[in-house]
Design a protein around this motif. Structure first.
Motif, short mmCIF file in Angstrom:
data_model
loop_
_atom_site.label_atom_id
_atom_site.label_comp_id
_atom_site.label_asym_id
_atom_site.label_seq_id
_atom_site.Cartn_x
_atom_site.Cartn_y
_atom_site.Cartn_z
N GLU A 394 0.83 -1.21 0.00
CA GLU A 394 0.00 0.00 0.00
C GLU A 394 0.86 1.26 0.00
O GLU A 394 0.55 2.24 -0.69
CB GLU A 394 -0.92 -0.02 1.22
N TRP A 395 1.95 1.26 0.78
CA TRP A 395 2.83 2.43 0.80
C TRP A 395 3.48 2.65 -0.56
O TRP A 395 3.62 3.79 -1.02
CB TRP A 395 3.91 2.25 1.87
N SER A 396 3.89 1.58 -1.20
CA SER A 396 4.52 1.69 -2.52
C SER A 396 3.53 2.24 -3.54
O SER A 396 3.88 3.09 -4.38
CB SER A 396 5.05 0.33 -2.98
N ALA A 397 2.29 1.75 -3.48
CA ALA A 397 1.28 2.23 -4.42
C ALA A 397 0.98 3.71 -4.21
O ALA A 397 0.81 4.48 -5.16
CB ALA A 397 0.00 1.40 -4.27
N ALA A 398 0.93 4.15 -2.94
CA ALA A 398 0.62 5.55 -2.64
C ALA A 398 1.76 6.49 -3.02
O ALA A 398 1.52 7.61 -3.47
CB ALA A 398 0.28 5.69 -1.16
N SER A 399 2.99 6.03 -2.86
CA SER A 399 4.16 6.90 -3.12
C SER A 399 4.72 6.74 -4.52
O SER A 399 5.48 7.60 -4.99
CB SER A 399 5.27 6.60 -2.11
N TRP A 427 11.81 2.13 4.44
CA TRP A 427 10.48 2.47 4.93
C TRP A 427 10.55 2.70 6.43
O TRP A 427 11.15 1.94 7.17
CB TRP A 427 9.50 1.33 4.65
N GLY A 431 5.03 4.55 7.51
CA GLY A 431 4.72 4.54 6.09
C GLY A 431 5.47 5.57 5.28
O GLY A 431 5.37 5.59 4.04
N ARG A 432 6.23 6.45 5.93
CA ARG A 432 7.04 7.41 5.18
C ARG A 432 8.29 6.71 4.65
O ARG A 432 8.72 5.69 5.19
CB ARG A 432 7.44 8.59 6.07
#
Length: 439
Positions: A394-399, A427, A431-432
């Motif tokens: 999810e973090w990869s998709a958002a960033s 990471w 999530g940053r």
């Protein structure tokens, strides 16, 4: 003599064991209060000039349920000595009940004899130089400290506030690990250490790692004695070339055998061989080459022992004194047919408990993957939990950024990976993403 310890042999040392009775408390409060009392009693400091360098007390939880904690300064005991002392105490208790003298085996030698042996051993300059040369070559290319991801910068001087996080291994995994060890001709210790070494490789990105373990001096027959007879020994291993897990087990076995063959050089002289003489007025930030420690402990002979005059059997009571000498110490307790219980001790100045819980889960996942396919390459073995994989996805998709390891797999939280553009980053737990620069 100011600044130097001197030995003063006392004719005798007496120790009292006060009783702390918790039976007056409500039942639901007793266990928690017992743990608090025991922890507080074990954390107290010792004055090296005032014997005894130990304390013991008795905590009554129920009419027929007692806890008997004890703590001794590490200059006069090690964990093997603890169990020897327990066996002697049981015999003395039985003898007192039966009105006889205790039948204790005569010690093969005394602590002073061991000190004389070691001093004579260290006078052999040629042998010491050869041992130091061996360790210097073996540790030359090992990163020190191992760059395991930390939650906080390492303090300039080592702090000792620790905590233990318990975890268990599935009984099916324990049985499979035992079978793997038998099939590959290694000990359970070496097989389990191979899993931990591989985890250190995956978390640090380094292919040469050194994990420490305490060993008895191989030339000193110290079984049955009370005292400190252990030497902290690094076990450097080269896991380069992305070998299979089976090959890693063999490399770790060879590393353990080699370390055992050279463990009669005291730890301080081993470190001196690589880093030079230590500054005795400066507390180092970590223990060189043994910042990460791994133990595989077999059941002590007192476990489950029936004590004459008492109903029931002895059960080990483990308590967290919230102290540690290391960055991390992982202890696996082999309980025979019951399985393996584990403690992950860590330095609270370096990590948060949530990070250690991720490390624990990675160890279990890595163990399961290695046992399912021992011929899998190290960088192909799984170490991410389903929850961590989902969060990173999810973090990869958002960033719009992926951080990958050398095998092209997503890196765990906190572990340094590489983006498609060649930048290094990791990471953070929230999530940053922290970009660290180019490779």
């Amino acid at each position: 003599c100011i600044g130097r310890p001197m030995q003063d042999v006392a004719p005798e040392v007496r120790m009292t064991a006060p009783l702390i009775d918790l039976c007056g408390l409500p039942h639901e409060r007793r266990e928690a209060e017992a743990e608090r009392v025991v922890t507080q009693g074990l954390r107290g400091a010792f004055d090296l000039e005032k014997p005894p360098l130990g304390r013991m007390f008795l905590v009554q939880v129920e009419e027929d349920d007692f806890i008997r904690p004890f703590a001794f300064h590490h200059t006069i005991n090690d964990h093997l000595s603890m169990f020897n002392m327990e066996a002697d105490l049981i015999e003395c208790y039985a003898a007192e009940l039966q009105g006889r003298e205790p039948e204790l085996p005569p010690p093969p030698f005394q602590q002073a004899d061991f000190a004389v042996w070691q001093r004579e051993h260290l006078r052999d300059g040629k042998r010491i130089a050869e041992c130091q040369a061996w360790w210097r070559e073996r540790l030359a290319d090992v990163p020190d400290p191992l760059p395991i991801p930390l939650d906080r910068p390492r303090p300039a001087a080592q702090l000792y506030e620790g905590e233990r996080r318990p975890f268990d291994l599935a009984r099916s995994h324990v049985a499979a690990l035992r079978e793997l060890a038998r099939r590959e001709g290694v000990t359970m210790f070496a097989a389990a250490l191979a899993v931990f070494d591989v985890l250190m490789v995956r978390l640090s990105g380094e292919e040469r790692v050194s994990v420490g373990t305490p060993m008895s001096y191989r030339e000193a027959l110290v079984d049955g004695l009370l005292g400190f007879y252990l030497n902290q020994v690094p076990m450097p291993v080269d896991l380069s070339g992305n070998p299979t897990f089976r090959e890693a087990v063999h490399r770790v076995r060879d590393a353990v055998i080699a370390a055992q063959a050279h463990n009669d050089l005291p730890y301080g002289l081993t470190v001196e061989a690589v880093h030079g003489p230590a500054d005795r007025e400066v507390t180092p930030p970590f223990l060189p080459f043994t910042q990460m420690v791994f133990l595989f402990l077999y059941p002590p002979k007192i476990a489950g022992m029936k004590v004459p005059g008492l109903d029931g059997r002895i059960e080990l009571y483990r308590v967290d004194a919230r102290r540690t000498q290391f960055d991390t110490q992982v202890a696996l307790f082999w309980d025979g047919d019951v399985g393996v219980s584990c403690l992950w001790e860590y330095n609270r100045s370096l990590w948060n408990p949530t990070t250690i819980d991720r490390f624990k889960e990675s160890f279990r996942i890595l163990l399961g993957g290695a046992l399912a396919d021992p011929d899998a390459r190290l960088w192909d073995l799984p170490i991410l939990s389903a929850g961590e994989r989902q969060a990173i996805r999810e973090w990869s998709a958002a960033s719009g950024v992926e951080l990958l390891d050398r095998a092209g797999r997503p890196v765990p939280i906190g572990v340094v990976g590489t983006t498609a553009d060649g930048e290094r980053g990791r990471w953070l737990p929230d999530g940053r993403i922290e970009i660290l620069g180019r490779s």
